[in-house]
Design a protein around this motif. Structure first.
Motif, mmCIF file in Angstrom:
data_model
loop_
_atom_site.group_PDB
_atom_site.id
_atom_site.type_symbol
_atom_site.label_atom_id
_atom_site.label_comp_id
_atom_site.label_asym_id
_atom_site.label_seq_id
_atom_site.Cartn_x
_atom_site.Cartn_y
_atom_site.Cartn_z
ATOM 1 N N ARG A 1 -2.752 -1.173 -3.008
ATOM 2 C CA ARG A 1 -2.481 0.096 -3.692
ATOM 3 C C ARG A 1 -2.723 0.010 -5.208
ATOM 4 N N GLY B 1 10.490 -2.312 -4.635
ATOM 5 C CA GLY B 1 9.435 -3.281 -4.280
ATOM 6 C C GLY B 1 8.782 -2.872 -2.969
ATOM 7 N N THR B 2 7.895 -1.914 -3.040
ATOM 8 C CA THR B 2 7.259 -1.392 -1.828
ATOM 9 C C THR B 2 5.939 -0.710 -2.166
ATOM 10 N N HIS B 3 5.061 -0.612 -1.139
ATOM 11 C CA HIS B 3 3.808 0.145 -1.306
ATOM 12 C C HIS B 3 3.882 1.450 -0.553
ATOM 13 N N ASP B 4 5.050 1.790 -0.075
ATOM 14 C CA ASP B 4 5.235 3.006 0.724
ATOM 15 C C ASP B 4 5.342 4.197 -0.239
ATOM 16 N N ASP C 1 13.276 -14.811 -4.894
ATOM 17 C CA ASP C 1 12.830 -14.144 -3.656
ATOM 18 C C ASP C 1 13.889 -14.323 -2.573
ATOM 19 N N ALA D 1 15.685 -10.493 -4.872
ATOM 20 C CA ALA D 1 15.154 -9.587 -3.833
ATOM 21 C C ALA D 1 16.186 -9.439 -2.719
ATOM 22 N N LYS E 1 10.598 -0.117 12.744
ATOM 23 C CA LYS E 1 10.210 0.103 11.347
ATOM 24 C C LYS E 1 10.861 1.356 10.770
ATOM 25 N N PHE F 1 -5.962 -10.532 -1.788
ATOM 26 C CA PHE F 1 -4.542 -10.541 -2.169
ATOM 27 C C PHE F 1 -4.187 -11.531 -3.261
ATOM 28 N N VAL G 1 13.145 -4.799 -1.092
ATOM 29 C CA VAL G 1 11.923 -4.843 -0.279
ATOM 30 C C VAL G 1 12.305 -4.528 1.162
ATOM 31 N N LYS G 2 11.291 -4.258 1.989
ATOM 32 C CA LYS G 2 11.612 -3.958 3.393
ATOM 33 C C LYS G 2 11.949 -5.242 4.157
ATOM 34 N N GLY G 3 11.293 -6.359 3.822
ATOM 35 C CA GLY G 3 11.547 -7.621 4.519
ATOM 36 C C GLY G 3 10.302 -8.058 5.273
ATOM 37 N N ASN H 1 -5.475 -5.175 8.487
ATOM 38 C CA ASN H 1 -6.101 -6.146 7.580
ATOM 39 C C ASN H 1 -6.865 -7.217 8.346
ATOM 40 N N ARG I 1 0.233 -5.297 7.850
ATOM 41 C CA ARG I 1 -0.746 -4.266 8.151
ATOM 42 C C ARG I 1 -1.821 -4.877 9.033
ATOM 43 N N LEU J 1 2.866 -8.255 -8.646
ATOM 44 C CA LEU J 1 3.158 -9.655 -8.322
ATOM 45 C C LEU J 1 1.879 -10.380 -7.914
ATOM 46 N N HIS K 1 7.559 -2.171 -8.193
ATOM 47 C CA HIS K 1 6.809 -3.434 -8.131
ATOM 48 C C HIS K 1 5.972 -3.486 -6.861
HETATM 49 C C1 LIG Z 1 6.941 -7.137 -5.494
HETATM 50 C C2 LIG Z 1 7.245 -7.523 -4.079
HETATM 51 C C3 LIG Z 1 8.039 -8.634 -3.832
HETATM 52 C C4 LIG Z 1 8.367 -8.987 -2.524
HETATM 53 N N1 LIG Z 1 9.264 -9.994 -2.299
HETATM 54 C C5 LIG Z 1 9.706 -10.224 -1.044
HETATM 55 C C6 LIG Z 1 10.776 -11.126 -0.797
HETATM 56 O O1 LIG Z 1 11.324 -11.757 -1.709
HETATM 57 N N2 LIG Z 1 11.182 -11.304 0.490
HETATM 58 C C7 LIG Z 1 10.613 -10.617 1.541
HETATM 59 O O2 LIG Z 1 11.056 -10.765 2.687
HETATM 60 N N3 LIG Z 1 9.591 -9.758 1.330
HETATM 61 C C8 LIG Z 1 9.130 -9.541 0.075
HETATM 62 N N4 LIG Z 1 8.119 -8.625 -0.130
HETATM 63 C C9 LIG Z 1 7.349 -8.082 1.036
HETATM 64 C C10 LIG Z 1 8.057 -6.895 1.675
HETATM 65 O O3 LIG Z 1 9.217 -7.316 2.367
HETATM 66 C C11 LIG Z 1 7.135 -6.174 2.674
HETATM 67 O O4 LIG Z 1 6.791 -7.059 3.692
HETATM 68 C C12 LIG Z 1 5.860 -5.637 2.063
HETATM 69 O O5 LIG Z 1 6.086 -5.095 0.801
HETATM 70 C C13 LIG Z 1 5.229 -4.534 2.977
HETATM 71 O O6 LIG Z 1 6.108 -3.484 3.137
HETATM 72 P P1 LIG Z 1 6.028 -2.098 2.314
HETATM 73 O O7 LIG Z 1 7.339 -1.901 1.639
HETATM 74 O O8 LIG Z 1 4.895 -2.095 1.415
HETATM 75 O O9 LIG Z 1 6.003 -0.969 3.400
HETATM 76 P P2 LIG Z 1 5.079 -0.705 4.652
HETATM 77 O O10 LIG Z 1 5.694 0.460 5.316
HETATM 78 O O11 LIG Z 1 4.900 -1.964 5.428
HETATM 79 O O12 LIG Z 1 3.710 -0.309 4.011
HETATM 80 C C14 LIG Z 1 3.500 0.918 3.344
HETATM 81 C C15 LIG Z 1 2.019 1.092 3.110
HETATM 82 O O13 LIG Z 1 1.595 0.150 2.132
HETATM 83 C C16 LIG Z 1 0.342 -0.403 2.471
HETATM 84 N N5 LIG Z 1 0.499 -1.842 2.730
HETATM 85 C C17 LIG Z 1 1.661 -2.528 2.944
HETATM 86 N N6 LIG Z 1 1.428 -3.827 3.117
HETATM 87 C C18 LIG Z 1 0.093 -3.976 3.038
HETATM 88 C C19 LIG Z 1 -0.779 -5.082 3.140
HETATM 89 N N7 LIG Z 1 -0.326 -6.322 3.352
HETATM 90 N N8 LIG Z 1 -2.113 -4.861 3.003
HETATM 91 C C20 LIG Z 1 -2.597 -3.628 2.767
HETATM 92 N N9 LIG Z 1 -1.810 -2.538 2.660
HETATM 93 C C21 LIG Z 1 -0.508 -2.702 2.794
HETATM 94 C C22 LIG Z 1 -0.115 0.299 3.718
HETATM 95 O O14 LIG Z 1 -0.895 1.395 3.330
HETATM 96 C C23 LIG Z 1 1.158 0.788 4.337
HETATM 97 O O15 LIG Z 1 0.958 1.906 5.121
HETATM 98 C C24 LIG Z 1 7.805 -8.243 -1.438
HETATM 99 C C25 LIG Z 1 6.999 -7.132 -1.692
HETATM 100 C C26 LIG Z 1 6.731 -6.759 -2.972
HETATM 101 C C27 LIG Z 1 5.900 -5.542 -3.215
#
Ligand SMILES: Cc1cc2nc3c(=O)[nH]c(=O)nc-3n(C[C@H](O)[C@H](O)[C@H](O)COP(=O)(O)OP(=O)(O)OC[C@H]3O[C@@H](n4cnc5c(N)ncnc54)[C@H](O)[C@@H]3O)c2cc1C
Length: 308
Positions: free
Chosen positions: A260, A227-230, A132, A159, A199, A34, A184-186, A298, A295, A277, A254
């Motif tokens: 991903r 800001g998500t990997h979903d 953030d 954020a 969730k 990471f 972001v989701k949080g 991990n 996750r 990021l 982002h």
């Molecule tokens: C650019 C950016 C800035 C952020 N800034 C903040 C912030 O200021 N405050 C805050 O509270 N949170 C922040 N976050 C974190 C965010 O709140 C989530 O905890 C994080 O992004 C995981 O949630 P998800 O949206 O990816 O969705 P999820 O539903 O949790 O994940 C979707 C899919 O993405 C993949 N994935 C997600 N997380 C991981 C991981 N750690 N390792 C491997 N695969 C993973 C998995 O395949 C998962 O099924 C930030 C995230 C991003 C991307």
């Protein structure tokens, strides 16, 4: 909240585990998934490599909840120098800070002063500052901070967290400022009185809030950042944006370094603005535990690195 997630987020608060992890070469090795390294140069080198294919980079120095204003001064000075390095390398890169890293707990006035200084520096080198969002006890103060910085430095981003019940109202409050919002989701352990415990509810809230932001982007009232990997969520929101005639350049995607990666490339190739990021610094324990909590699978990866 799932049991695994809640245990990992609670473990993030453990000082003993923190000390163990920072000394453990094995755990350190596992964090490589990471973060490219602890040193700013590690982050800058990795960023330069990713930026070659047109991705923007966001950098953040890990660390939160410092205990003295002198530490906040040091973080500010670090970032002032960091912006110079970004400029020297001609990187399309922004910097993301945590308010508690810049003294929010000690003095709101000082924290604001530091953020204004960093936002001005960012502007002077063609970059931007991002703020953030930390746990829910900081939201009011962080919104006030953002309002003050955004008024003087329009490129500044914030954020917002979809899991908090209050976020739609907070977004409405920021609307007159034409906010730049990374949704972001949080990532924190929040009580059910302030955030969705399930969730699925957070995911639905995310989609609804993001749609509002995309609607506002049509009239220039918001710059939305997903800001998500979903991926399914992103794809539904991209389809929504297409449906309302919002061009790709009016919002961005982002994601975090190491997560991903291929999809980040794919979205970029499809013409989306994508930013990665990258974190650096040695205060990675709490941050790393939050990544594991996102996750719990991990954890298997960490255990494998221990034996492999
Ligand atoms: C650019 C950016 C800035 C952020 N800034 C903040 C912030 O200021 N405050 C805050 O509270 N949170 C922040 N976050 C974190 C965010 O709140 C989530 O905890 C994080 O992004 C995981 O949630 P998800 O949206 O990816 O969705 P999820 O539903 O949790 O994940 C979707 C899919 O993405 C993949 N994935 C997600 N997380 C991981 C991981 N750690 N390792 C491997 N695969 C993973 C998995 O395949 C998962 O099924 C930030 C995230 C991003 C991307």
């Amino acid at each position: 909240m799932s049991l695994g997630r809640s245990i990992l987020l609670r473990a993030a608060q453990s000082r003993a585990l923190n000390e163990f992890a920072l000394k453990s070469r094995v755990v350190k090795r596992a964090t490589k998934a990471f973060m490219p390294g602890e040193r700013p140069e590690d982050a800058l080198d990795a960023g330069a490599a990713l930026a070659r294919d047109g991705r923007r980079i966001l950098f953040t120095k890990l660390g939160e909840a410092i205990t003295s204003l002198a530490e906040a001064d040091a973080v500010r000075d670090h970032y002032l120098g960091f912006f110079d390095q970004v400029a020297a390398r001609k990187l399309d890169a922004h910097v993301s800070i945590k308010p508690t890293q810049l003294g929010l707990d000690q003095s709101e006035a000082k924290c604001l002063e530091h953020c204004l200084r960093l936002a001005a520096k960012a502007e002077s080198v063609g970059s931007a500052l991002w703020i953030d969002m930390e746990d829910s006890s900081y939201v009011d103060r962080t919104l006030a901070l953002y309002e003050a910085v955004k008024a003087r430095h329009p490129g500044t981003g914030l954020a917002l967290q979809a899991y908090l019940f209050r976020t739609p109202k907070d977004l409405e409050r920021l609307r007159p400022l034409k906010p730049v919002i990374r949704l972001v989701k949080g990532a924190y352990a929040e009580p059910a009185t302030v955030a969705f415990p399930r969730k699925a509810d957070t995911d639905s809230a995310y989609e609804a809030i993001a749609r509002t932001m995309l609607d506002w982007a049509r009239t220039g009232e918001c710059t939305p950042i997903l800001g998500t990997h979903d991926l399914q969520l992103i794809d539904r929101l991209v389809a929504y944006a297409d449906g309302i005639g919002l061009p790709k350049g009016r919002y961005e995607i982002h994601m975090l370094y190491g997560i991903r990666a291929k999809d980040q490339d794919r979205y970029r190739a499809q013409g989306h603005g994508v930013a990665t990021l990258i974190s650096y610094g040695n205060a990675w324990f709490k941050w790393y535990m939050r990544r594991l909590a996102e996750r719990p699978a991990n954890v298997t990866f960490v255990v494998k690195s221990m034996f492999g």
